[in-house]
Design a protein around this motif. Structure first.
Motif, PDB file in Angstrom:
ATOM      1  N   TYR A 180       0.859  -1.158   0.048  1.00 24.90           N
ATOM      2  CA  TYR A 180      -0.058  -0.083   0.119  1.00 24.90           C
ATOM      3  C   TYR A 180       0.879   1.203  -0.104  1.00 24.90           C
ATOM      4  O   TYR A 180       0.510   2.071  -0.442  1.00 24.90           O
ATOM      5  CB  TYR A 180      -0.838   0.058   1.132  1.00 24.90           C
ATOM      6  N   LEU A 181       2.024   1.399   0.736  1.00 26.73           N
ATOM      7  CA  LEU A 181       2.935   2.558   0.769  1.00 26.73           C
ATOM      8  C   LEU A 181       3.374   2.638  -0.669  1.00 26.73           C
ATOM      9  O   LEU A 181       3.525   3.636  -1.014  1.00 26.73           O
ATOM     10  CB  LEU A 181       4.158   2.143   1.394  1.00 26.73           C
TER      11      LEU A 181
ATOM     12  N   ALA B 278      -2.386   6.060  -3.925  1.00 25.63           N
ATOM     13  CA  ALA B 278      -3.634   6.303  -3.339  1.00 25.63           C
ATOM     14  C   ALA B 278      -4.120   5.516  -2.022  1.00 25.63           C
ATOM     15  O   ALA B 278      -5.056   5.951  -1.286  1.00 25.63           O
ATOM     16  CB  ALA B 278      -4.813   5.961  -4.301  1.00 25.63           C
ATOM     17  N   LYS B 279      -3.307   4.444  -1.750  1.00 25.99           N
ATOM     18  CA  LYS B 279      -3.405   3.638  -0.470  1.00 25.99           C
ATOM     19  C   LYS B 279      -2.201   3.698   0.485  1.00 25.99           C
ATOM     20  O   LYS B 279      -2.177   3.251   1.573  1.00 25.99           O
ATOM     21  CB  LYS B 279      -3.673   2.204  -0.696  1.00 25.99           C
TER      22      LYS B 279
ATOM     23  N   ARG C  40      -1.577   6.119   2.831  1.00 27.69           N
ATOM     24  CA  ARG C  40      -2.254   6.346   4.158  1.00 27.69           C
ATOM     25  C   ARG C  40      -2.567   5.271   4.867  1.00 27.69           C
ATOM     26  O   ARG C  40      -2.325   4.949   6.076  1.00 27.69           O
ATOM     27  CB  ARG C  40      -3.133   7.681   4.175  1.00 27.69           C
ATOM     28  N   GLU C  41      -3.423   4.448   4.156  1.00 30.47           N
ATOM     29  CA  GLU C  41      -3.926   3.038   4.389  1.00 30.47           C
ATOM     30  C   GLU C  41      -2.649   2.172   4.923  1.00 30.47           C
ATOM     31  O   GLU C  41      -2.706   1.553   5.902  1.00 30.47           O
ATOM     32  CB  GLU C  41      -4.854   2.473   3.418  1.00 30.47           C
ATOM     33  N   GLY C  42      -1.772   2.087   4.148  1.00 32.93           N
ATOM     34  CA  GLY C  42      -0.591   1.201   4.394  1.00 32.93           C
ATOM     35  C   GLY C  42      -0.003   1.590   5.711  1.00 32.93           C
ATOM     36  O   GLY C  42       0.538   0.831   6.416  1.00 32.93           O
ATOM     37  N   GLU C  43       0.237   2.971   5.736  1.00 29.63           N
ATOM     38  CA  GLU C  43       0.995   3.580   7.024  1.00 29.63           C
ATOM     39  C   GLU C  43       0.132   2.819   8.235  1.00 29.63           C
ATOM     40  O   GLU C  43       0.564   2.332   9.343  1.00 29.63           O
ATOM     41  CB  GLU C  43       1.038   5.015   7.107  1.00 29.63           C
ATOM     42  N   LYS C  44      -1.039   3.268   8.220  1.00 29.11           N
ATOM     43  CA  LYS C  44      -2.209   2.803   9.486  1.00 29.11           C
ATOM     44  C   LYS C  44      -1.986   1.292   9.673  1.00 29.11           C
ATOM     45  O   LYS C  44      -1.767   0.980  10.729  1.00 29.11           O
ATOM     46  CB  LYS C  44      -3.450   3.221   8.936  1.00 29.11           C
ATOM     47  N   LEU C  45      -2.098   0.610   8.804  1.00 27.19           N
ATOM     48  CA  LEU C  45      -1.753  -0.923   8.600  1.00 27.19           C
ATOM     49  C   LEU C  45      -0.664  -1.459   9.355  1.00 27.19           C
ATOM     50  O   LEU C  45      -0.604  -2.123  10.364  1.00 27.19           O
ATOM     51  CB  LEU C  45      -2.083  -1.695   7.347  1.00 27.19           C
ATOM     52  N   ILE C  46       0.273  -0.810   8.851  1.00 29.54           N
ATOM     53  CA  ILE C  46       1.639  -0.960   9.425  1.00 29.54           C
ATOM     54  C   ILE C  46       1.712  -0.662  11.042  1.00 29.54           C
ATOM     55  O   ILE C  46       2.270  -1.477  11.853  1.00 29.54           O
ATOM     56  CB  ILE C  46       2.941  -0.407   8.822  1.00 29.54           C
ATOM     57  N   GLN C  47       1.312   0.397  11.210  1.00 23.11           N
ATOM     58  CA  GLN C  47       1.329   0.917  12.707  1.00 23.11           C
ATOM     59  C   GLN C  47       0.473   0.116  13.656  1.00 23.11           C
ATOM     60  O   GLN C  47       0.727  -0.362  14.654  1.00 23.11           O
ATOM     61  CB  GLN C  47       0.862   2.558  12.631  1.00 23.11           C
TER      62      GLN C  47
END
Length: 141
Positions: free
Chosen positions: A91-92, A96-97, A99-106
């Motif tokens: 996602y990173l 388009a995704k 921010r979603e990738g950052e949230k998922l990893i966090q």
């Protein structure tokens, strides 16, 4: 000569996986695929060999393929922190995704007790902050 059955090689499963990841690091995709497929034969219910195949795609920056593989794995096994982290990295690489990738990893980093996963997540997030956010054009739209 006595015929061997797949069960006779079940103890080799982790060795095949490890050798597959070493082959990826050595940029030997053919050997890595053979090793991951052999591991899948020994343990068809395990997602670990599929993670290896996804890792090959991710290393080649075949983001769409890697995303599909890691999405399937996380749907099958939602608590697989490694697959979730790799999906976050995919996602990173998709603007388009991102921010979603950052949230998922966090999210994975908060819940896991595995230091290797935490380190991978930390490195991925630092890389995204330092390098990916500065890019004007995305890897994948």
């Amino acid at each position: 000569m006595q015929e061997k059955h797949l069960e006779d090689f079940s103890e080799d499963f982790p060795l095949l996986l490890e050798a597959g990841f070493v082959a990826v690091k050595q940029l030997d995709e053919t050997s890595a695929r053979h090793l991951f497929h052999a591991a899948q034969l020994l343990n068809p219910d395990s997602n670990a060999p599929r993670i290896g195949i996804g890792y090959i795609a991710l290393n080649k920056l075949e983001v769409k393929e890697a995303t599909e593989i890691f999405t399937e794995i996380t749907e099958d096994e939602p608590d697989n922190d490694l697959a979730m982290t790799f999906l976050g990295i995919c996602y990173l690489l998709t603007k388009a995704k991102r921010r979603e990738g950052e949230k998922l990893i966090q999210k994975v980093m908060k819940k896991t007790s595995d230091e290797t996963i935490k380190n991978l997540g930390t490195i991925a997030l630092e890389w995204a902050e330092k390098d990916l956010k500065k890019l004007k054009s995305p890897f994948v739209k």
